[in-house]
Design a protein around this motif. Sequence first.
Motif, PDB file in Angstrom:
ATOM      1  N   UNK A  16     -21.408  11.584  30.745  1.00  0.00           N
ATOM      2  CA  UNK A  16     -21.339  11.618  31.390  1.00  0.00           C
ATOM      3  C   UNK A  16     -21.700  13.466  32.391  1.00  0.00           C
ATOM      4  N   UNK A  17     -20.039  13.195  33.004  1.00  0.00           N
ATOM      5  CA  UNK A  17     -19.516  13.765  33.641  1.00  0.00           C
ATOM      6  C   UNK A  17     -19.624  15.815  33.420  1.00  0.00           C
ATOM      7  N   UNK A  18     -19.653  15.904  31.844  1.00  0.00           N
ATOM      8  CA  UNK A  18     -19.258  16.797  30.717  1.00  0.00           C
ATOM      9  C   UNK A  18     -20.326  17.923  31.619  1.00  0.00           C
ATOM     10  N   UNK A  19     -21.717  17.868  32.030  1.00  0.00           N
ATOM     11  CA  UNK A  19     -22.685  18.200  31.914  1.00  0.00           C
ATOM     12  C   UNK A  19     -22.796  19.193  33.334  1.00  0.00           C
ATOM     13  N   UNK A  20     -22.146  18.495  34.200  1.00  0.00           N
ATOM     14  CA  UNK A  20     -21.859  18.948  35.550  1.00  0.00           C
ATOM     15  C   UNK A  20     -20.816  19.866  35.529  1.00  0.00           C
ATOM     16  N   UNK A  21     -19.798  20.421  35.249  1.00  0.00           N
ATOM     17  CA  UNK A  21     -18.744  21.255  35.072  1.00  0.00           C
ATOM     18  C   UNK A  21     -19.370  22.411  34.841  1.00  0.00           C
ATOM     19  N   UNK A  41     -19.957  33.367  18.570  1.00  0.00           N
ATOM     20  CA  UNK A  41     -20.460  32.673  18.653  1.00  0.00           C
ATOM     21  C   UNK A  41     -20.056  32.082  19.716  1.00  0.00           C
ATOM     22  N   UNK A  42     -21.546  30.228  19.541  1.00  0.00           N
ATOM     23  CA  UNK A  42     -21.569  29.561  20.394  1.00  0.00           C
ATOM     24  C   UNK A  42     -20.737  28.586  21.008  1.00  0.00           C
ATOM     25  N   UNK A  43     -19.617  29.444  21.651  1.00  0.00           N
ATOM     26  CA  UNK A  43     -18.573  28.237  21.983  1.00  0.00           C
ATOM     27  C   UNK A  43     -18.387  28.491  23.602  1.00  0.00           C
ATOM     28  N   UNK A  44     -17.979  27.464  24.371  1.00  0.00           N
ATOM     29  CA  UNK A  44     -17.698  27.386  25.412  1.00  0.00           C
ATOM     30  C   UNK A  44     -16.713  26.372  26.305  1.00  0.00           C
ATOM     31  N   UNK A  45     -15.339  26.878  27.364  1.00  0.00           N
ATOM     32  CA  UNK A  45     -14.785  26.267  27.521  1.00  0.00           C
ATOM     33  C   UNK A  45     -15.025  26.168  29.317  1.00  0.00           C
ATOM     34  N   UNK A  46     -13.667  25.342  30.214  1.00  0.00           N
ATOM     35  CA  UNK A  46     -13.475  24.566  30.800  1.00  0.00           C
ATOM     36  C   UNK A  46     -12.227  25.673  31.236  1.00  0.00           C
ATOM     37  N   UNK A  47     -12.313  24.988  32.390  1.00  0.00           N
ATOM     38  CA  UNK A  47     -10.890  25.666  33.012  1.00  0.00           C
ATOM     39  C   UNK A  47      -9.799  24.456  32.284  1.00  0.00           C
ATOM     40  N   UNK A  58      -8.371  21.977  38.251  1.00  0.00           N
ATOM     41  CA  UNK A  58      -9.839  22.522  39.075  1.00  0.00           C
ATOM     42  C   UNK A  58     -10.403  22.056  39.574  1.00  0.00           C
ATOM     43  N   UNK A  59     -11.616  22.298  39.957  1.00  0.00           N
ATOM     44  CA  UNK A  59     -12.255  22.292  40.796  1.00  0.00           C
ATOM     45  C   UNK A  59     -13.257  21.369  40.200  1.00  0.00           C
ATOM     46  N   UNK A  60     -14.003  19.601  40.172  1.00  0.00           N
ATOM     47  CA  UNK A  60     -15.741  19.032  39.237  1.00  0.00           C
ATOM     48  C   UNK A  60     -14.296  18.782  38.203  1.00  0.00           C
ATOM     49  N   UNK A  61     -13.205  18.610  37.466  1.00  0.00           N
ATOM     50  CA  UNK A  61     -12.198  18.668  35.957  1.00  0.00           C
ATOM     51  C   UNK A  61     -11.049  17.257  37.232  1.00  0.00           C
ATOM     52  N   UNK A  62     -11.919  16.538  37.496  1.00  0.00           N
ATOM     53  CA  UNK A  62     -11.618  15.467  38.470  1.00  0.00           C
ATOM     54  C   UNK A  62     -11.329  14.209  36.598  1.00  0.00           C
ATOM     55  N   UNK A  63     -12.069  13.784  36.513  1.00  0.00           N
ATOM     56  CA  UNK A  63     -12.613  13.127  35.291  1.00  0.00           C
ATOM     57  C   UNK A  63     -11.532  13.758  34.177  1.00  0.00           C
ATOM     58  N   UNK A  64     -11.777  14.884  34.129  1.00  0.00           N
ATOM     59  CA  UNK A  64     -10.733  14.930  32.859  1.00  0.00           C
ATOM     60  C   UNK A  64      -8.747  15.383  33.441  1.00  0.00           C
ATOM     61  N   UNK A  65      -8.653  15.047  34.308  1.00  0.00           N
ATOM     62  CA  UNK A  65      -7.220  14.884  34.957  1.00  0.00           C
ATOM     63  C   UNK A  65      -7.037  14.461  35.151  1.00  0.00           C
ATOM     64  N   UNK A  66      -7.976  12.754  34.882  1.00  0.00           N
ATOM     65  CA  UNK A  66      -7.656  11.190  35.085  1.00  0.00           C
ATOM     66  C   UNK A  66      -7.379  10.941  33.461  1.00  0.00           C
ATOM     67  N   UNK A  67      -8.248  11.724  32.430  1.00  0.00           N
ATOM     68  CA  UNK A  67      -7.908  11.666  31.693  1.00  0.00           C
ATOM     69  C   UNK A  67      -6.596  12.017  30.814  1.00  0.00           C
ATOM     70  N   UNK A  68      -6.360  13.439  31.182  1.00  0.00           N
ATOM     71  CA  UNK A  68      -4.901  13.732  30.994  1.00  0.00           C
ATOM     72  C   UNK A  68      -3.901  12.823  31.613  1.00  0.00           C
ATOM     73  N   UNK A  69      -3.801  12.079  32.980  1.00  0.00           N
ATOM     74  CA  UNK A  69      -3.263  11.227  33.023  1.00  0.00           C
ATOM     75  C   UNK A  69      -3.359   9.836  32.465  1.00  0.00           C
ATOM     76  N   UNK A  70      -4.192   9.940  32.158  1.00  0.00           N
ATOM     77  CA  UNK A  70      -4.156   7.893  30.906  1.00  0.00           C
ATOM     78  C   UNK A  70      -3.220   7.837  29.602  1.00  0.00           C
ATOM     79  N   UNK A  93      -1.543  19.267  28.241  1.00  0.00           N
ATOM     80  CA  UNK A  93      -2.268  20.457  28.959  1.00  0.00           C
ATOM     81  C   UNK A  93      -4.019  19.394  28.431  1.00  0.00           C
ATOM     82  N   UNK A  94      -5.337  19.795  29.039  1.00  0.00           N
ATOM     83  CA  UNK A  94      -6.207  19.975  28.668  1.00  0.00           C
ATOM     84  C   UNK A  94      -7.604  20.381  29.206  1.00  0.00           C
ATOM     85  N   UNK A  95      -8.741  20.441  28.349  1.00  0.00           N
ATOM     86  CA  UNK A  95      -9.257  21.021  28.690  1.00  0.00           C
ATOM     87  C   UNK A  95     -10.684  20.628  27.458  1.00  0.00           C
ATOM     88  N   UNK A  96     -12.152  20.619  28.505  1.00  0.00           N
ATOM     89  CA  UNK A  96     -13.813  20.929  27.514  1.00  0.00           C
ATOM     90  C   UNK A  96     -13.758  22.191  27.099  1.00  0.00           C
TER      91      UNK A  96
END
Length: 229
Positions: A16-21, A41-47, A58-70, A93-96
């Motif tokens: 759910x969080x990926x739509x708000x970053x 081409x239609x490719x997008x990424x986060x920080x 980075x801001x709004x990527x706390x759940x991504x950070x939690x995933x990398x920590x896991x 590293x980790x990014x969407x």
Amino acid sequence: MIDDFLDRDAFGRLSTSIQFVDYEPIHSSMKWNKPYGPPGLPIIQTAGVLRGQKESTPDRLGLIGDFVDRLRNSGSPISDGPGANVVGSRILTGKLIAMGAGAGLFWHADTDQVSGAYIFYVHPRWDSSWGGELMVMDGAAELGVGELAKSTSGGAARPDYEAVGAVIGPDFRTSLAEERRMQIGAGRFYTARPNRLVLINGQVEHRVNPVLPAAGDQFRCSIVGFGIK
């Protein structure tokens, strides 16, 4: 490969969080990220999130950070298995990355500074008819076929297509690399099943099949990261 890596509630929060970053085009600032095909081409990424010798969320990527920590946690199911060389690297590293219809990833192998990579599919739904499969070639990338990793490290070195060194890509289908791929002609593929984690060795050639028009406006969304030696 591990299916259902997160429990249902944790995956629901993450998907759910990926739509708000915040996203930006992967071909941004007049730069061409070549493995991802032609600009436009239609490719997008986060920080990116960093863990290890360097730490950054980075801001709004706390759940991504939690995933990398896991992934790095000593209790992770991959901490002492085949993925240990990835999650135990000096930096993780980790990014969407989200790919729309028509987007994919060319055949390539990662540089010799990468111990391996992971892909975690975080979209809430994906159909097998939508494409976007991760394709992994059998065998390690043959040294001396393609451009040397060291030639892209920012130094003055130039590509030497005959010398021994780690292969990177894409190579624009040069004859030596294409001949090798045709000779092997086999490997395995992984569908973009939600809540699936795939780890790959940094020295194998891999690609992502393009997302098919059947996907409509659905994006292939994954957390992608690298273990940096």
